[in-house]
Design a protein around this motif. Structure first.
Motif, PDB file in Angstrom:
ATOM      1  N   LEU A  37       0.817  -1.211   0.000  1.00 58.57           N
ATOM      2  CA  LEU A  37       0.000   0.000   0.000  1.00 58.57           C
ATOM      3  C   LEU A  37       0.853   1.265   0.000  1.00 58.57           C
ATOM      4  CD1 LEU A  37      -2.836  -1.080   2.468  1.00 58.57           C
ATOM      5  CD2 LEU A  37      -2.956  -0.900  -0.022  1.00 58.57           C
ATOM      6  N   LEU A  38       2.116   1.135   0.411  1.00 55.83           N
ATOM      7  CA  LEU A  38       3.056   2.252   0.325  1.00 55.83           C
ATOM      8  C   LEU A  38       3.770   2.298  -1.028  1.00 55.83           C
ATOM      9  CD1 LEU A  38       4.661   2.113   3.903  1.00 55.83           C
ATOM     10  CD2 LEU A  38       3.113   3.869   3.023  1.00 55.83           C
ATOM     11  N   GLY A  39       3.372   1.405  -1.936  1.00 53.01           N
ATOM     12  CA  GLY A  39       3.942   1.408  -3.276  1.00 53.01           C
ATOM     13  C   GLY A  39       5.151   0.514  -3.465  1.00 53.01           C
ATOM     14  N   ARG A  40       5.459  -0.353  -2.492  1.00 54.75           N
ATOM     15  CA  ARG A  40       6.638  -1.219  -2.586  1.00 54.75           C
ATOM     16  C   ARG A  40       6.259  -2.681  -2.366  1.00 54.75           C
ATOM     17  NH1 ARG A  40      11.761   0.827  -2.379  1.00 54.75           N
ATOM     18  NH2 ARG A  40      12.233  -1.271  -3.131  1.00 54.75           N
ATOM     19  N   LYS A  41       5.485  -3.206  -3.305  1.00 53.49           N
ATOM     20  CA  LYS A  41       5.106  -4.615  -3.236  1.00 53.49           C
ATOM     21  C   LYS A  41       6.332  -5.515  -3.235  1.00 53.49           C
ATOM     22  CE  LYS A  41       2.209  -8.066  -5.551  1.00 53.49           C
ATOM     23  NZ  LYS A  41       1.294  -8.333  -6.691  1.00 53.49           N
ATOM     24  N   ASP A  42       7.389  -5.083  -3.909  1.00 54.23           N
ATOM     25  CA  ASP A  42       8.597  -5.892  -4.006  1.00 54.23           C
ATOM     26  C   ASP A  42       9.242  -6.136  -2.642  1.00 54.23           C
ATOM     27  OD1 ASP A  42       9.094  -3.024  -4.196  1.00 54.23           O
ATOM     28  OD2 ASP A  42      11.202  -3.535  -4.429  1.00 54.23           O
ATOM     29  N   LEU A  43       9.169  -5.153  -1.740  1.00 53.40           N
ATOM     30  CA  LEU A  43       9.772  -5.328  -0.423  1.00 53.40           C
ATOM     31  C   LEU A  43       9.027  -6.394   0.376  1.00 53.40           C
ATOM     32  CD1 LEU A  43      10.588  -1.680   0.702  1.00 53.40           C
ATOM     33  CD2 LEU A  43      12.105  -3.364  -0.359  1.00 53.40           C
ATOM     34  N   GLY A  44       7.714  -6.413   0.262  1.00 52.07           N
ATOM     35  CA  GLY A  44       6.938  -7.455   0.920  1.00 52.07           C
ATOM     36  C   GLY A  44       7.313  -8.835   0.409  1.00 52.07           C
ATOM     37  N   GLU A  45       7.530  -8.940  -0.886  1.00 54.89           N
ATOM     38  CA  GLU A  45       7.931 -10.224  -1.465  1.00 54.89           C
ATOM     39  C   GLU A  45       9.302 -10.655  -0.955  1.00 54.89           C
ATOM     40  OE1 GLU A  45       7.588  -9.286  -5.578  1.00 54.89           O
ATOM     41  OE2 GLU A  45       5.413  -9.670  -5.653  1.00 54.89           O
TER      42      GLU A  45
END
Length: 336
Positions: A263-271
């Motif tokens: 939701l902060l625009g960094r889906k990659d970090l969650g992955e």
């Protein structure tokens, strides 16, 4: 803790005292107030002082001084698991014989505060979200993996875990359908129906987590704003008031952090976080299970955001309506 003054100061009187820079023994030039649902936090240049509100709900009870003291002690103990020298002490706000409030002086205790060392806000994950890479996130991931590896395993069987998840989803549905919130009934019913259908039709995916010893006593509120990319990384503000809500699947908890990063625009970090944990733990997680966990967490966050609108005089109501909408959209996306 039993020799109370005849007239105990109220929340507003305690707040006025703690907003004065002269109230702090170490000295302060200014004091900033941060208000949450359950607490008021007073920020000086070097420290944060957290005062619980005398609130009571279905999941917590801060209604008496003794109960707030007990919760402050738990907050200190639990948060020291993932921090170093941040959670310092539980201090008494006292009333003297002359009916003067004092912090650290003589008198009968009228409130209890958790004293914390302030961390640099510029080191918080939301402030660094644009510049964070897999490499700079690695120390935080290592700390979390070490934490989950040594966390207490909760002896929960699959049937119990399924029932707990089912009850939680149904409660969220009821809370969000409160008439005063004015939310779209059809959307909320669709989300709840999808989550409950997953529990009903894919029970083995969830039951296997409990039967396999994957449910541990975790952090309970793992959000980006609670993660600081310092050296070493610090993870603050765990959910201290309910052990049952802290007992969860690490993949559920990391899925929550991944959702917030998305939701902060960094889906990659969650992955990166989820893949790193699964690799470290040797844990194979089906995509369907992860989507369920994220959908349920988004539904929960929608309910928590909407609850602010039931507080009477609500500061920034548009902010909470917007947050409720964002989380409902995320829940709908993951529940499709």
């Amino acid at each position: 803790m039993t020799d109370f003054p005849v007239k105990t100061p109220g929340l507003s009187e305690k707040t006025r005292f703690l907003l004065s820079p002269t109230s702090y023994p170490e000295g302060a030039r200014r004091v900033e107030l941060v208000e949450t649902h359950m607490a008021r936090v007073f920020l000086t240049e070097r420290f944060a002082y957290k005062m619980k509100k005398p609130v009571r709900s279905s999941y917590l009870d801060f209604s008496t001084l003794e109960k707030r003291y007990g919760d402050c002690r738990e907050e200190l103990r639990l948060n020291r698991r993932l921090t170093d020298g941040v959670y310092l002490d539980v201090l008494a706000l006292r009333l003297t014989a002359e009916n003067q409030l004092t912090l650290g002086g003589p008198g009968a205790p009228v409130e209890w505060l958790v004293k914390m060392r302030r961390l640099p806000e510029e080191a918080s994950l939301p402030r660094r979200i644009d510049s964070t890479t897999a490499e700079t996130l690695a120390p935080l991931l290592r700390r979390l993996c070490d934490f989950y590896r040594t966390a207490e395993v909760i002896p929960l069987i699959g049937k119990q875990y399924l029932e707990r998840l089912r009850r939680h989803c149904e409660q969220l549905r009821r809370d969000l359908l409160a008439p005063e919130l004015g939310l779209a009934k059809e959307e909320i019913e669709d989300i709840a129906r999808a989550l409950l259908a997953f529990i009903r039709h894919q029970p083995e995916l969830l039951a296997r987590r409990a039967d396999g010893g994957k449910i541990v006593e975790g952090h309970g509120d793992l959000r980006p704003e609670h993660c600081f990319l310092t050296d070493p990384p610090q993870i603050i503000d765990c959910l201290e008031f309910s052990r049952s809500l802290r007992c969860l699947d690490p993949v559920d908890e990391l899925g929550y952090l991944a959702l917030e990063c998305e939701l902060l625009g960094r889906k990659d970090l969650g992955e990166v976080l989820l893949e790193g944990y699964c690799r470290d733990a040797g844990d194979e997680v089906p995509e369907a299970l992860l989507r369920f966990y994220k959908g349920r967490r988004a539904f929960l966050r929608a309910q928590l955001a909407a609850a602010h609108l039931q507080d009477g005089e609500v500061p920034e109501p548009d902010k909470w309506r917007r947050k409720t909408r964002d989380y409902l959209d995320a829940a709908l996306a993951y529940c499709r």
